[in-house]
Design an enzyme around this catalytic site. Structure first.
Site, PDB file in Angstrom:
ATOM      1  N   TYR A 150       3.370   1.997   2.092  1.00 60.57           N
ATOM      2  CA  TYR A 150       3.945   2.390   3.392  1.00 60.57           C
ATOM      3  C   TYR A 150       5.457   2.120   3.387  1.00 60.57           C
ATOM      4  N   GLU A 160       0.808  -1.229   0.000  1.00 54.94           N
ATOM      5  CA  GLU A 160       0.000   0.000   0.000  1.00 54.94           C
ATOM      6  C   GLU A 160       0.842   1.280   0.000  1.00 54.94           C
ATOM      7  N   ARG A 180       2.475  -8.727   4.546  1.00 55.46           N
ATOM      8  CA  ARG A 180       1.582  -8.243   3.491  1.00 55.46           C
ATOM      9  C   ARG A 180       2.425  -7.583   2.425  1.00 55.46           C
ATOM     10  N   ARG A 195     -13.485  -4.970   5.203  1.00 53.21           N
ATOM     11  CA  ARG A 195     -14.780  -4.277   5.297  1.00 53.21           C
ATOM     12  C   ARG A 195     -15.954  -5.253   5.416  1.00 53.21           C
ATOM     13  N   GLN A 238     -18.133   4.703   2.607  1.00 56.37           N
ATOM     14  CA  GLN A 238     -18.678   5.931   3.184  1.00 56.37           C
ATOM     15  C   GLN A 238     -18.543   6.033   4.706  1.00 56.37           C
ATOM     16  N   HIS A 250      -1.594   3.811  -1.872  1.00 57.76           N
ATOM     17  CA  HIS A 250      -2.683   4.756  -1.607  1.00 57.76           C
ATOM     18  C   HIS A 250      -2.712   5.881  -2.645  1.00 57.76           C
ATOM     19  N   GLN A 291     -34.944   4.329  -2.676  1.00 53.85           N
ATOM     20  CA  GLN A 291     -34.018   4.840  -3.706  1.00 53.85           C
ATOM     21  C   GLN A 291     -32.872   3.877  -4.033  1.00 53.85           C
TER      22      GLN A 291
HETATM   23  P1  FAD Z   1     -36.126   6.451   0.390  1.00 54.42           P
HETATM   24  O1  FAD Z   1     -35.065   5.563  -0.057  1.00 54.42           O
HETATM   25  O2  FAD Z   1     -36.519   7.574  -0.484  1.00 54.42           O
HETATM   26  O3  FAD Z   1     -37.404   5.559   0.715  1.00 54.42           O
HETATM   27  C1  FAD Z   1     -38.667   6.091   1.019  1.00 54.42           C
HETATM   28  C2  FAD Z   1     -39.729   5.045   0.735  1.00 54.42           C
HETATM   29  O4  FAD Z   1     -40.973   5.523   1.208  1.00 54.42           O
HETATM   30  C3  FAD Z   1     -39.936   4.748  -0.743  1.00 54.42           C
HETATM   31  O5  FAD Z   1     -39.830   3.345  -0.970  1.00 54.42           O
HETATM   32  C4  FAD Z   1     -41.338   5.255  -1.034  1.00 54.42           C
HETATM   33  O6  FAD Z   1     -42.013   4.465  -2.010  1.00 54.42           O
HETATM   34  C5  FAD Z   1     -41.989   5.142   0.320  1.00 54.42           C
HETATM   35  N1  FAD Z   1     -43.134   6.047   0.526  1.00 54.42           N
HETATM   36  C6  FAD Z   1     -43.149   7.392   0.358  1.00 54.42           C
HETATM   37  N2  FAD Z   1     -44.355   7.888   0.715  1.00 54.42           N
HETATM   38  C7  FAD Z   1     -45.113   6.834   1.114  1.00 54.42           C
HETATM   39  C8  FAD Z   1     -46.426   6.705   1.616  1.00 54.42           C
HETATM   40  N3  FAD Z   1     -47.227   7.748   1.805  1.00 54.42           N
HETATM   41  N4  FAD Z   1     -46.879   5.477   1.922  1.00 54.42           N
HETATM   42  C9  FAD Z   1     -46.105   4.367   1.763  1.00 54.42           C
HETATM   43  N5  FAD Z   1     -44.841   4.454   1.293  1.00 54.42           N
HETATM   44  C10 FAD Z   1     -44.336   5.662   0.994  1.00 54.42           C
HETATM   45  N6  FAD Z   1     -26.750   7.031  -0.763  1.00 54.42           N
HETATM   46  C11 FAD Z   1     -25.587   6.654  -0.284  1.00 54.42           C
HETATM   47  O7  FAD Z   1     -25.368   6.705   0.916  1.00 54.42           O
HETATM   48  N7  FAD Z   1     -24.608   6.198  -1.115  1.00 54.42           N
HETATM   49  C12 FAD Z   1     -24.784   6.116  -2.427  1.00 54.42           C
HETATM   50  O8  FAD Z   1     -23.875   5.703  -3.149  1.00 54.42           O
HETATM   51  C13 FAD Z   1     -26.024   6.506  -2.955  1.00 54.42           C
HETATM   52  N8  FAD Z   1     -26.244   6.455  -4.277  1.00 54.42           N
HETATM   53  C14 FAD Z   1     -27.458   6.830  -4.758  1.00 54.42           C
HETATM   54  C15 FAD Z   1     -27.667   6.773  -6.123  1.00 54.42           C
HETATM   55  C16 FAD Z   1     -28.888   7.134  -6.650  1.00 54.42           C
HETATM   56  C17 FAD Z   1     -29.083   7.067  -8.114  1.00 54.42           C
HETATM   57  C18 FAD Z   1     -29.933   7.558  -5.785  1.00 54.42           C
HETATM   58  C19 FAD Z   1     -31.261   7.940  -6.335  1.00 54.42           C
HETATM   59  C20 FAD Z   1     -29.712   7.646  -4.418  1.00 54.42           C
HETATM   60  C21 FAD Z   1     -28.472   7.291  -3.905  1.00 54.42           C
HETATM   61  N9  FAD Z   1     -28.200   7.380  -2.552  1.00 54.42           N
HETATM   62  C22 FAD Z   1     -27.006   6.971  -2.073  1.00 54.42           C
HETATM   63  C23 FAD Z   1     -29.146   7.996  -1.622  1.00 54.42           C
HETATM   64  C24 FAD Z   1     -29.887   6.961  -0.786  1.00 54.42           C
HETATM   65  O9  FAD Z   1     -30.485   6.019  -1.619  1.00 54.42           O
HETATM   66  C25 FAD Z   1     -30.870   7.675   0.100  1.00 54.42           C
HETATM   67  O10 FAD Z   1     -30.188   8.515   0.982  1.00 54.42           O
HETATM   68  C26 FAD Z   1     -31.713   6.704   0.905  1.00 54.42           C
HETATM   69  O11 FAD Z   1     -32.417   5.835   0.053  1.00 54.42           O
HETATM   70  C27 FAD Z   1     -32.711   7.446   1.785  1.00 54.42           C
HETATM   71  O12 FAD Z   1     -33.427   6.504   2.491  1.00 54.42           O
HETATM   72  P2  FAD Z   1     -34.892   6.761   3.041  1.00 54.42           P
HETATM   73  O13 FAD Z   1     -35.324   5.480   3.609  1.00 54.42           O
HETATM   74  O14 FAD Z   1     -34.883   7.947   3.925  1.00 54.42           O
HETATM   75  O15 FAD Z   1     -35.766   7.157   1.790  1.00 54.42           O
HETATM   76  P1  NAP Z   2     -26.673  16.883  -3.709  1.00 53.87           P
HETATM   77  O1  NAP Z   2     -25.399  16.191  -3.503  1.00 53.87           O
HETATM   78  O2  NAP Z   2     -27.156  17.830  -2.689  1.00 53.87           O
HETATM   79  O3  NAP Z   2     -26.545  17.638  -5.104  1.00 53.87           O
HETATM   80  C1  NAP Z   2     -27.548  18.418  -5.618  1.00 53.87           C
HETATM   81  C2  NAP Z   2     -27.042  19.151  -6.868  1.00 53.87           C
HETATM   82  O4  NAP Z   2     -28.070  19.944  -7.362  1.00 53.87           O
HETATM   83  C3  NAP Z   2     -25.878  20.041  -6.591  1.00 53.87           C
HETATM   84  O5  NAP Z   2     -24.952  19.873  -7.636  1.00 53.87           O
HETATM   85  C4  NAP Z   2     -26.457  21.456  -6.604  1.00 53.87           C
HETATM   86  O6  NAP Z   2     -25.399  22.234  -7.131  1.00 53.87           O
HETATM   87  C5  NAP Z   2     -27.666  21.304  -7.494  1.00 53.87           C
HETATM   88  N1  NAP Z   2     -28.815  22.125  -7.072  1.00 53.87           N
HETATM   89  C6  NAP Z   2     -29.358  22.250  -5.842  1.00 53.87           C
HETATM   90  N2  NAP Z   2     -30.426  23.072  -5.882  1.00 53.87           N
HETATM   91  C7  NAP Z   2     -30.577  23.469  -7.155  1.00 53.87           C
HETATM   92  C8  NAP Z   2     -31.495  24.311  -7.823  1.00 53.87           C
HETATM   93  N3  NAP Z   2     -32.470  24.912  -7.171  1.00 53.87           N
HETATM   94  N4  NAP Z   2     -31.335  24.505  -9.133  1.00 53.87           N
HETATM   95  C9  NAP Z   2     -30.357  23.901  -9.807  1.00 53.87           C
HETATM   96  N5  NAP Z   2     -29.446  23.094  -9.243  1.00 53.87           N
HETATM   97  C10 NAP Z   2     -29.559  22.878  -7.917  1.00 53.87           C
HETATM   98  O7  NAP Z   2     -27.831  15.848  -3.938  1.00 53.87           O
HETATM   99  P2  NAP Z   2     -27.982  14.594  -4.879  1.00 53.87           P
HETATM  100  O8  NAP Z   2     -26.959  14.556  -5.952  1.00 53.87           O
HETATM  101  O9  NAP Z   2     -29.400  14.619  -5.266  1.00 53.87           O
HETATM  102  O10 NAP Z   2     -27.716  13.372  -3.915  1.00 53.87           O
HETATM  103  C11 NAP Z   2     -28.578  13.109  -2.799  1.00 53.87           C
HETATM  104  C12 NAP Z   2     -27.805  12.409  -1.730  1.00 53.87           C
HETATM  105  O11 NAP Z   2     -27.550  11.080  -2.152  1.00 53.87           O
HETATM  106  C13 NAP Z   2     -26.500  13.102  -1.516  1.00 53.87           C
HETATM  107  O12 NAP Z   2     -26.541  13.851  -0.315  1.00 53.87           O
HETATM  108  C14 NAP Z   2     -25.494  11.997  -1.472  1.00 53.87           C
HETATM  109  O13 NAP Z   2     -24.908  11.870  -0.191  1.00 53.87           O
HETATM  110  C15 NAP Z   2     -26.249  10.718  -1.779  1.00 53.87           C
HETATM  111  N6  NAP Z   2     -25.527  10.058  -2.873  1.00 53.87           N
HETATM  112  C16 NAP Z   2     -24.267   9.638  -2.631  1.00 53.87           C
HETATM  113  C17 NAP Z   2     -23.554   9.055  -3.627  1.00 53.87           C
HETATM  114  C18 NAP Z   2     -22.156   8.559  -3.369  1.00 53.87           C
HETATM  115  O14 NAP Z   2     -21.480   8.165  -4.272  1.00 53.87           O
HETATM  116  N7  NAP Z   2     -21.677   8.534  -2.146  1.00 53.87           N
HETATM  117  C19 NAP Z   2     -24.092   8.904  -4.874  1.00 53.87           C
HETATM  118  C20 NAP Z   2     -25.374   9.363  -5.110  1.00 53.87           C
HETATM  119  C21 NAP Z   2     -26.074   9.959  -4.085  1.00 53.87           C
HETATM  120  P3  NAP Z   2     -25.422  23.808  -7.340  1.00 53.87           P
HETATM  121  O15 NAP Z   2     -26.233  24.343  -6.191  1.00 53.87           O
HETATM  122  O16 NAP Z   2     -24.015  24.243  -7.350  1.00 53.87           O
HETATM  123  O17 NAP Z   2     -26.041  23.992  -8.658  1.00 53.87           O
HETATM  124 FE1  SF4 Z   3     -18.436  -1.877   3.322  1.00 52.93          FE
HETATM  125 FE2  SF4 Z   3     -19.528   0.559   2.975  1.00 52.93          FE
HETATM  126 FE3  SF4 Z   3     -19.721  -0.749   5.295  1.00 52.93          FE
HETATM  127 FE4  SF4 Z   3     -17.392   0.259   4.545  1.00 52.93          FE
HETATM  128  S1  SF4 Z   3     -19.214   1.410   4.995  1.00 52.93           S
HETATM  129  S2  SF4 Z   3     -17.744  -1.745   5.421  1.00 52.93           S
HETATM  130  S3  SF4 Z   3     -17.463  -0.125   2.369  1.00 52.93           S
HETATM  131  S4  SF4 Z   3     -20.608  -1.355   3.339  1.00 52.93           S
END
Ligand code: FAD
Ligand code: NAP
Ligand code: SF4
Length: 682
Positions: free
Chosen positions: A169, A167, A217, A314, A342, A255, A414
């Site tokens: 080191y 790594e 290692r 992990r 994360q 790293h 999501q």
């Molecule tokens: P949600 O996942 O939004 O779940 C809410 C649920 O409530 C849904 O299933 C919905 O159908 C249900 N619901 C809503 N209203 C009602 C109702 N009235 N009655 C019954 N059911 C209802 N996070 C990370 O940490 N790492 C990542 O790499 C990452 N990548 C992402 C990539 C993408 C493309 C997206 C879209 C999100 C990503 N996220 C990631 C974000 C992560 O998925 C969210 O932070 C997380 O899912 C939030 O969890 P939650 O349970 O609060 O809400």
């Molecule tokens: P986000 O990280 O808060 O990004 C939102 C983006 O939208 C920013 O680029 C912001 O940039 C823009 N924005 C905000 N308000 C706006 C407006 N009114 N008009 C136009 N642009 C606007 O949120 P997200 O990408 O939706 O992700 C949601 C969460 O999911 C994040 O907090 C993240 O932690 C998680 N997630 C994590 C990963 C991962 O790889 N770890 C991957 C996907 C999602 P400007 O304001 O500069 O335009």
């Molecule tokens: Fe694995 Fe993510 Fe948990 Fe780290 S935080 S142990 S990478 S699932």
């Protein structure tokens, strides 16, 4: 019933001791190593993994002297007091039936302090501190320091040590010409560069006797320019064996390497063939590592003879009982590490205690405890996303009567979209895990039912948990209702056709993910990960290469669309992505030719495309599709209406978690932890 994992579960006889199976919990710095008052927590964390059946545990790195500190006062093994403070760790692990080695690590030029030392005075690109070159005497003293640390580890009750030689080191800094430009007996020729690790092993073996595990290692490929060649690596391994190593472990890449080695987009077991090459030149056991997270993957490596053991760091955070579940043929109950970094590595690099996104109990074993309840309650959880699934399953495990509702026809929220991103296929595992937990813990799952205000009050629930997540933000841009404009939800769910030229409004985690989704060719199934061969080609890694560090010219598949990624801020795009994974997302989009534009203001969308001002300059992006990735807003109206409604004063207690509570800076780490913490206290 015969086990599907006979190789994985086979004991390993080392002559003087026997390991129960072929699983090594790899070394990982958790932040519990450095302070005496954390020893009890460290002991509880390891003992839980020992109870979970792991064959051999390796601790996070402890420094053999002060110049080797990661940062001032990081955990060291320098004197008897250090050794005695570890007795609780070894005692608890042994009581739980486990075996444990202490990793000894000198950080060299990765030390984050001004006293750092290295083979030569060459600064690392990832550390502001420039190291001083060690004198020959200092090198000799460092060899002795490793031996003293190993002897102290033995006094502390450890079954052995692991010497960290990969790594990038210190030991690795000696073996590679990139960082070793010495002219004494420790530099110059390959033989001289191997002298430091070989002398350390000899000294450790001499100090600790023969009945003591010495794992080394070694770097199987440095993945940096100026790294060791394949020939040098294959020459080092037998010398280490001769010097007294019991087991050789694999390290992949430094790293500072610009090739990812552990993030989720790295295919599973991508580097196992490198370990196989080394196994061919030694007769001691070798351990494969990196992106091994499920029993079938581990078994495949062992069955094909590529390695004798597998290392998982992990995955042991994600599920302490991984081995027991594999042994009981319950692989579908394993809480799989999704390699997101994360809550583990990203925390470590920010000097926060590591934990796990999918298992918030990791490293908090004594603090986040799920006790059986003595007063079962009737609990409704609305929303089966990460927050709701976490809350519902833990509450049910504790003995509550839990019903989980979701408007959708599937669980996962999501995560169903996240898992569709190329390179994030592991996210399906979390949905699978929670599905199984829902079944096992007896949660009553009601899908396809959207809960409306006032409905649940009549059903006699004591608690209602609102975990309804978020709604995508629709920014007030002129023309936002033009047919060209779609939401990331429509795109990821496959509900719209996306044109060949696309602009993404918003460059957060989701903007980057949608970028990846759009530049990659559509796959036959969203569950298919990229093949190892094509992934290695794209990153310019060739296992048969004789080039230093193993690096060749990358061969990248052309993008299937022209994509613009835009944000209003003037900072670099992707700056706020994960510390250890953000650079990979940026690199992938750059390789695929995505045009990243900052400081944009969105003027309007019309038939011509997206009109923006970049600074003061008007720019027309002639795109077919504009995808909104502009963040989210909380979906919390159920909670607000219920708590505002006086009639519910005598009704259930309401709780709000996950995205429904706060959309800003939401991620699954917070959603799952909030769900777990609420359930632990119900
Ligand atoms: P949600 O996942 O939004 O779940 C809410 C649920 O409530 C849904 O299933 C919905 O159908 C249900 N619901 C809503 N209203 C009602 C109702 N009235 N009655 C019954 N059911 C209802 N996070 C990370 O940490 N790492 C990542 O790499 C990452 N990548 C992402 C990539 C993408 C493309 C997206 C879209 C999100 C990503 N996220 C990631 C974000 C992560 O998925 C969210 O932070 C997380 O899912 C939030 O969890 P939650 O349970 O609060 O809400
Ligand atoms: P986000 O990280 O808060 O990004 C939102 C983006 O939208 C920013 O680029 C912001 O940039 C823009 N924005 C905000 N308000 C706006 C407006 N009114 N008009 C136009 N642009 C606007 O949120 P997200 O990408 O939706 O992700 C949601 C969460 O999911 C994040 O907090 C993240 O932690 C998680 N997630 C994590 C990963 C991962 O790889 N770890 C991957 C996907 C999602 P400007 O304001 O500069 O335009
Ligand atoms: Fe694995 Fe993510 Fe948990 Fe780290 S935080 S142990 S990478 S699932």
């Amino acid at each position: 019933m015969a086990t599907p994992y006979p190789n994985l579960l086979a004991p390993l006889d080392l002559g003087f001791t026997t390991l129960a199976n072929r699983v090594v919990m790899g070394s990982m710095h958790t932040g519990l190593e450095d302070r005496l008052w954390h020893r009890k927590k460290l002991a509880a964390y390891f003992a839980e993994r020992a109870r979970g059946g792991v064959g051999l545990i390796i601790t996070g790195g402890f420094n053999p002297n002060r110049s080797g500190w990661f940062y001032p006062f990081s955990g060291s093994m320098i004197n008897m007091a250090d050794a005695l403070s570890h007795r609780i760790v070894t005692r608890e692990v042994h009581k739980a039936g486990g075996k444990i080695c202490m990793q000894l690590l000198h950080a060299g030029r990765y030390s984050y302090h001004p006293l750092s030392r290295s083979a030569s005075a060459i600064k690392s690109p990832i550390n502001p501190f420039k190291p001083k070159a060690m004198s020959t005497k200092e090198v000799e003293r460092t060899v002795k320091d490793f031996a003293r640390a190993a002897k102290l580890a033995k006094r502390a009750g450890y079954d052995g040590v692991e010497l960290m030689g990969s790594e990038g080191y210190l030991i690795n800094q000696f073996t590679a010409p990139r960082t070793n430009q010495r002219t004494d007996k420790y530099g110059g020729s390959s033989e001289n560069r191997r002298r430091f690790p070989v002398e350390i092993v000899e000294a450790v073996r001499k100090a600790c006797g023969k009945d003591f595990i010495v794992v080394f290692r070694m770097s199987m490929m440095d993945l940096v320019p100026g790294g060791s060649t394949r020939e040098e690596i294959l020459a080092l391994a037998p010398e280490l064996e001769k010097a007294g190593v019991t087991i050789l472990n694999s390290g992949i890449g430094w790293h500072e390497a610009r090739v990812p080695t552990i993030v989720t987009s790295v295919p599973r077991a991508a580097f196992a063939d490198l370990t196989a090459n080394v196994k061919d030149v030694v007769s001691i056991p070798v351990i494969a590592s990196n992106r091994i997270n499920m029993p079938d993957v581990a078994e495949g490596i062992l069955a094909s003879g590529k390695a004798d053991m597998v290392s998982m760091a992990r995955p042991m955070l994600a599920d302490a009982h991984w081995v027991n579940k594999a042994a009981a043929n319950q692989a579908d109950e394993i809480n799989t590490c999704i390699a997101c970094n994360q809550a583990c590595l990203d925390h470590t690099f920010k000097l926060q205690r590591a934990t796990c996104l999918v298992n918030p109990q990791a490293c908090f074993e004594t603090e986040l405890v799920y006790l059986k309840t003595r007063k079962p309650r009737k609990v409704a959880v609305v929303g089966a996303g990460p927050a709701g699934m976490s809350c519902a399953t833990i509450a049910a495990e504790r003995g509550h009567d839990v019903t989980l509702f979701d408007a959708d026809d599937r669980i996962g929220g999501q995560f169903n979209m996240a898992a569709r991103i190329p390179g994030k296929e592991e996210f399906w595992e979390t949905i699978r895990y929670f599905g199984k937990r829902i079944e096992k813990t007896g949660v009553k799952l009601v899908l396809g039912r959207r809960i409306e205000h006032g409905e649940l009050e009549k059903e006699g629930f004591d608690d209602v948990v609102i975990a309804t997540g978020v709604l995508p933000r629709k920014p007030p841009i002129d023309g936002v209702n033009h047919p060209k404009v779609v939401s990331y939800v429509d795109v990821l769910r496959g509900e719209v056709e996306v044109g060949n030229r696309v602009a993404l409004i918003g460059a957060g985690g989701i903007g980057f993910d949608v970028g990846e989704f759009l530049v990659h060719a559509k796959r036959a199934s969203y569950k298919d990960a990229q093949s190892t061969e094509s992934w290695l080609r794209e990153w310019g890694v060739d296992f048969s290469s004789d080039a230093p560090g193993g690096l060749e010219k990358p061969d990248v598949e052309p993008p299937v669309r022209e994509v613009y990624l835009l944000q209003r801020k003037t900072t670099s795009l992707g700056k706020d992505l994960g510390k250890t994974s953000g650079w990979v997302h940026r690199a992938v989009l750059q390789k695929k030719g995505v045009k990243m534009m900052k400081g944009c203001s969105y003027e309007k969308v019309d038939d011509q495309g997206l009109h923006i001002l970049q600074g003061d300059e008007p720019v027309l992006l002639e795109v077919d599709t504009v995808v909104l990735c502009a963040g989210q807003e909380s979906r919390k109206e159920l909670y607000e209406l219920a708590t505002a409604d006086k009639a519910t004063a005598k009704g259930p207690s309401y709780h709000l978690i996950g995205g429904a509570e706060l959309a800003a800076e939401l991620d699954a780490k917070r959603a799952i932890r909030q769900g777990a913490e609420l359930a632990a206290g119900l």
